[in-house]
Design a protein around this motif. Structure first.
Motif, PDB file in Angstrom:
ATOM      1  N   VAL A  50       0.811  -1.234   0.000  1.00 34.55           N
ATOM      2  CA  VAL A  50       0.000   0.000   0.000  1.00 34.55           C
ATOM      3  C   VAL A  50       0.842   1.280   0.000  1.00 34.55           C
ATOM      4  O   VAL A  50       0.441   2.280  -0.593  1.00 34.55           O
ATOM      5  N   ARG A  87      -2.538   7.300   7.609  1.00 34.88           N
ATOM      6  CA  ARG A  87      -3.036   7.616   6.277  1.00 34.88           C
ATOM      7  C   ARG A  87      -4.301   6.809   6.058  1.00 34.88           C
ATOM      8  O   ARG A  87      -4.525   5.799   6.713  1.00 34.88           O
ATOM      9  N   THR A  88      -5.086   7.258   5.106  1.00 36.03           N
ATOM     10  CA  THR A  88      -6.318   6.513   4.825  1.00 36.03           C
ATOM     11  C   THR A  88      -6.237   5.893   3.445  1.00 36.03           C
ATOM     12  O   THR A  88      -5.526   6.375   2.563  1.00 36.03           O
ATOM     13  N   ILE A  89      -6.963   4.793   3.270  1.00 40.64           N
ATOM     14  CA  ILE A  89      -7.021   4.101   1.990  1.00 40.64           C
ATOM     15  C   ILE A  89      -8.482   3.799   1.677  1.00 40.64           C
ATOM     16  O   ILE A  89      -9.158   3.122   2.455  1.00 40.64           O
ATOM     17  N   PRO A  90      -8.991   4.324   0.548  1.00 36.90           N
ATOM     18  CA  PRO A  90     -10.362   3.962   0.178  1.00 36.90           C
ATOM     19  C   PRO A  90     -10.413   2.463  -0.131  1.00 36.90           C
ATOM     20  O   PRO A  90      -9.478   1.924  -0.733  1.00 36.90           O
ATOM     21  N   PRO A 108     -13.748   9.224  12.398  1.00 34.95           N
ATOM     22  CA  PRO A 108     -12.593   8.784  11.610  1.00 34.95           C
ATOM     23  C   PRO A 108     -11.355   8.641  12.494  1.00 34.95           C
ATOM     24  O   PRO A 108     -10.731   9.639  12.858  1.00 34.95           O
ATOM     25  N   SER A 160      -8.445   7.746  11.891  1.00 36.78           N
ATOM     26  CA  SER A 160      -7.193   8.217  11.298  1.00 36.78           C
ATOM     27  C   SER A 160      -6.854   9.640  11.743  1.00 36.78           C
ATOM     28  O   SER A 160      -5.714  10.067  11.663  1.00 36.78           O
ATOM     29  N   GLU A 161      -7.839  10.392  12.204  1.00 33.21           N
ATOM     30  CA  GLU A 161      -7.606  11.781  12.598  1.00 33.21           C
ATOM     31  C   GLU A 161      -7.275  11.914  14.078  1.00 33.21           C
ATOM     32  O   GLU A 161      -7.144  13.017  14.601  1.00 33.21           O
TER      33      GLU A 161
END
Lengths: 819, 112
Positions: free
Chosen positions: B14, B26-29, B58, B60-61
């Motif tokens: 990734v 980090r984010t991943i759709p 969220p 991730s934040e």
């Protein structure tokens, strides 16, 4: 081992009164002989035994009723005590040796303990039976006051003694308008001399409490409910609640009816037995050698002696000791002990420190201290009290002892009490009579390592709590760890250090990174937690402007993304609109962004600007880019920092305006934007006392008047509504700007992270803030200069940095999608 | 190390470890919802569905500390090793297997 005995073979002890004195005696008795008595306790209130001293803290909203319970019901059960709560004794038959309760229960006793305490004194004036009139004595009274404060607005407290003032302050804290009627010319005249009483009145007046001194209440008015009071000299005050707190009187009715010898109280000997040798009396209802007591320390002494006697001991006797008083009003420190004023052949030493609003007095006789009154700074109270109790010869130090222990004996700093040099038998907890030696020995013997355990095992600081800082210091000194001086909350669970400790060490040890702080101060976690990381980040940023690199990973999301996260995970974008004004170009840019990014809502916020709601995180840099092009900058609507400066139109347009409030607001905003503070910081500038900009609920408010500007600080319109305190009056705009910057810098340097200015000022007192900002011109200018220095690094628009300069780019970009 | 486990999971590359800031995310759709990938202070990497079990905040934040993250909405703390909320809160967000090889971060993706 407790000898096994059949219940029937035990003697029967009946206790009349489930209050502090009675139950403390039972506790002491159980310690001496657990099995001797079958104990039955009758109490008038429907509650278990609680700490009556703390009722003022419950009223002020600092504690809940559950917090002040001393012995819960389980304690009675565990010790085989029968508790008859809500069932007061109505008769004692000393001949038949029985008591009868209101419910009709008759119980025989071998020994009887009377601990009926006191009743409030009720003055002979009409109207006291009206709804809305109460005393301040028990939980029911406090309930009445709290529910009145929820519904009604105005309260009058009759009585300006310790109890009355604590009641007044509690009601004020609960949002009522409060007036105090006091018969004498100065407050708390039994504990304070005239000078300290006047200081107290001034400070309480500044906190919004009104006073009618020399006031004799003639009538409480009203028909269905109280509507006010009338004084003998014609003055009147409206009221929806009247609290009568003019004093207490020993409750001796039962004893008198039983034929015991009574005077003002129930007469007891040195062994605390009444005129009937099988009946004892302790606490406020007892009269010993002509004196009745109302403070907790001598009552604990009585409990100890009485328990000893009940357990069969014959040598311990009760002897009255000097007592000390402390007022429990947040931020106002008053301490007195012994004699208040010098008589013949006695001397007084008085120190007035107007700058710090401190006052202290010592009364001396034959080279010994016999009394003290302290106002403002009471850290030396315990030392003076110890000199009084010990009758120490102070001839050698008389000329400088007024300056305090450390100045006299050469300690470290003016505020530190020198724990190490205290003798072992120095009393630390006046309420519970616990000495330094007892605390240290218990810590060592039981291996205690935290404050709550020390309190539980020794009872030190378990009553009024004012000695808790000393107990903590002793614990720290005994365990050999860093000394923490106050019952201040620790920065978080990762450390035992307080916020103040952490800030002091950052400067003292020149700690310039979070890792350095955590290492130097023995943090329990490697990288802290979500509570301490943002706090450390701020403390370092404040201590080392331009040197410390702000750590975005230690910022809450809103401050990291420079936008406010909403409940659906999208963000709001709020540009700065200086003083609440905008140009056509700025409005057009906002409209364009809204259309282009299909925003869900545009709203005028409470801070006089436009909020754009529903922006997706990856779109933020592009949105900012467009806004930046139109000259808009971040409004920091997400920041623990300067938010908005609300203004009215002022002199330019308004027929009442006295100064150009809009322009002044803009100047303030230009001066302070970009600044980080312990919590959010809001300002308001009103052009006249009609105060359309609501300056009186802001962190820093300005109300313009013809002669200049009134500066207000510490207001809050949030969860706990608080009106500002007046800082001072200044004549010019330049002064407004200087005072504002200095005030913000003081707040940045001294408040705890996440303290708004309101609770910070509640804690340190407006007098202190004035002493730093108003009285000390050089200090103010230094704070102002430090603020400007910090601003030289902070006034860099974060939106522009992220829109055009690529800062924090990964923050806004997701990784490639998983297929 | 086999790239396939029982024919149900595939390791997918990734990003590089350095694409995630230390103590960052980090984010991943993804099809089943956004995934949050965290890099802890000791450079260990964890991934969970980017949804707090409380109110879907969220994660991730949030602020990363130890092997945990505090949700930005209401400060629930999620243990990244298990995906479970830390007591006294109760709840769980699905965890996605991760590995780091030669500075490259892989997620274990379900074939099904």
């Amino acid at each position: 081992m407790v000898p096994l005995m059949l219940p029937t073979s035990r003697e029967r002890l009946v206790v009349v009164g489930n209050g502090m004195a009675g139950m403390r005696t039972v506790e002491e008795l159980l310690k001496l002989d657990h099995a001797r008595y079958k104990i039955t306790v009758f109490g008038a209130e429907p509650h278990p035994n609680y700490d009556r001293i703390m009722l003022s803290s419950v009223l002020a909203g600092e504690k809940q009723v559950d917090d002040i319970v001393i012995n819960p019901r389980a304690w009675y059960d565990d010790n085989g005590i029968v508790l008859r709560a809500d069932d007061p004794v109505v008769a004692i038959d000393a001949k038949a040796r029985t008591v009868t309760s209101r419910s009709g229960l008759t119980v025989s006793y071998d020994r009887l303990l009377i601990a009926t305490g006191s009743r409030p004194i009720v003055p002979p004036i009409p109207g006291l039976n009206l709804p809305g009139v109460c005393a301040f004595r028990d939980i029911a009274d406090v309930d009445t006051m709290i529910s009145a404060a929820e519904t009604y607005k105005r309260a009058v407290v009759i009585g300006g003694g310790l109890l009355g003032l604590e009641a007044a302050w509690g009601l004020k804290r609960r949002g009522m308008e409060v007036a105090v009627v006091h018969l004498m010319p100065t407050l708390m005249e039994r504990q304070l001399d005239e000078a300290a009483g006047k200081l107290l009145q001034r400070d309480l007046t500044e906190r919004g409490i009104a006073f009618f001194t020399d006031g004799q209440t003639e009538e409480v008015t009203g028909t269905d409910r109280v509507t006010g009071i009338k004084l003998a000299d014609g003055r009147e005050a409206p009221a929806d609640l009247v609290v009568v707190a003019i004093g207490i009187r020993p409750d001796i009715a039962l004893a008198r009816a039983a034929g015991l010898e009574v005077n003002r109280g129930i007469v007891v000997g040195d062994n605390l037995a009444t005129s009937d040798p099988d009946i004892f009396a302790v606490g406020e209802c007892a009269e010993h050698r002509g004196a009745v007591v109302g403070l907790v320390a001598p009552i604990w002494d009585m409990a100890k002696v009485c328990a000893h006697r009940l357990a069969g001991g014959e040598d311990m006797i009760y002897a009255a000791q000097a007592t000390a008083t402390r007022l429990k009003i947040t931020g106002i420190d008053v301490y007195s002990a012994g004699q208040l004023a010098a008589g013949e052949d006695e001397d007084e030493i008085v120190l007035r420190d107007a700058r710090r609003r401190a006052y202290r007095k010592l009364v001396l006789r034959d080279g010994k201290v016999v009394g003290t009154v302290l106002y403002g700074d009471v850290t030396d109270g315990a030392w003076y009290f110890d000199l009084i109790r010990r009758k120490t010869d102070i001839s050698d130090i008389a000329d400088r002892m007024i300056l305090g222990q450390s100045a006299t004996t050469g300690g470290n700093g003016p505020a530190e009490v020198d724990i190490a040099s205290m003798p072992d038998d120095m009393q630390i907890c006046g309420c519970n009579g616990v000495c330094k030696g007892t605390i240290v020995d218990t810590i060592k013997a039981k291996g205690l390592d935290n404050y709550d355990a020390v309190k539980a095992h020794t009872k030190a600081s378990a009553s009024c709590g004012s000695c808790a800082p000393l107990v903590r210091q002793l614990l720290a000194a005994t365990l050999g760890i860093e000394v923490s001086a106050s019952p201040i909350p620790t920065a978080c669970k990762c450390t035992d250090h307080t916020h103040e400790d952490v800030r002091a060490q950052i400067v003292k040890q020149k700690l310039k990174t979070q890792d350095a702080v955590r290492k130097a101060m023995a943090w329990k976690t490697v990288d802290g937690c979500a509570s301490c990381r943002p706090a450390l980040n701020f403390y370092l940023l404040c201590a080392w402007p331009g040197e410390y690199q702000d750590d975005s990973r230690s910022r809450f999301i809103n401050e990291r993304a420079h936008a406010n996260i909403q409940k659906d995970g999208t963000y709001s974008v709020i540009p700065r609109m200086w003083g609440g004004t905008a140009t056509a170009g700025e409005l057009a840019a906002i409209a364009n962004v809204a259309r282009k990014y299909d925003v869900k809502e545009i709203k005028i916020t409470g801070g006089q600007r436009l909020g754009i709601y529903g922006i997706k995180k990856p779109d933020l840099p592009a949105v900012w880019s467009e806004l930046t092009d139109a000259g808009l900058v971040s409004g920091h609507a997400y920041a623990k920092g300067l938010r908005t400066v609300k203004t009215c139109v002022g002199l330019e347009w308004c027929r009442f305006g006295t100064q150009d409030s809009t322009s002044l607001g803009k100047q303030l905003e230009r001066l302070t934007w970009g600044n980080w503070t312990p919590h959010k910081f809001k300002m308001g500038v009103s052009g006249c006392p009609r105060n359309c900009a609501e300056a009186s609920i802001k962190d820093f408010g300005v109300v313009c008047v013809e002669s200049g500007f009134d500066l207000l600080v510490g207001g809050n319109g949030g969860i706990e509504l608080r009106g500002t305190d007046k800082l001072c009056h200044v004549a010019t705009e330049a002064e407004v700007l200087e005072y504002c910057a200095a005030f913000m810098q003081l707040y940045r340097e001294e408040a705890r992270y996440l303290d708004r200015t309101a609770p910070w000022i509640e804690r340190v007192g407006i007098a202190y803030v004035r002493s730093r900002i108003v009285d000390d011109a050089a200090g103010r200018k230094a704070l102002h200069a430090k603020f400007l220095h910090a601003q030289s690094f902070l006034q860099d628009d974060p939106w522009a940095q992220r829109a055009n300069q690529g800062i924090d780019a990964t923050e806004f970009k997701p990784l490639a999608a998983l297929v | 190390m086999p790239d396939r486990l029982n024919n149900v999971m595939t390791w997918v590359k990734v990003c590089h470890l350095t694409d995630i800031l230390p103590l960052g995310a980090r984010t991943i759709p993804a099809r089943k919802g956004e995934i949050a990938v965290f890099r802890c202070g000791d450079d260990s990497v964890f991934a969970v569905l980017n949804r707090c079990p409380h109110k879907q905040g969220p994660l991730s934040e949030g602020i990363v500390h130890g092997h945990r993250v505090a949700c930005p909405l209401h400060s629930w703390v999620i243990d990244l090793e298990t995906g479970e909320a830390v007591a006294p809160d109760i709840g769980c967000t699905p965890k996605i297997p991760t590995k780091v090889e030669d500075g490259v971060v892989f997620l274990g993706v379900d074939d099904a």
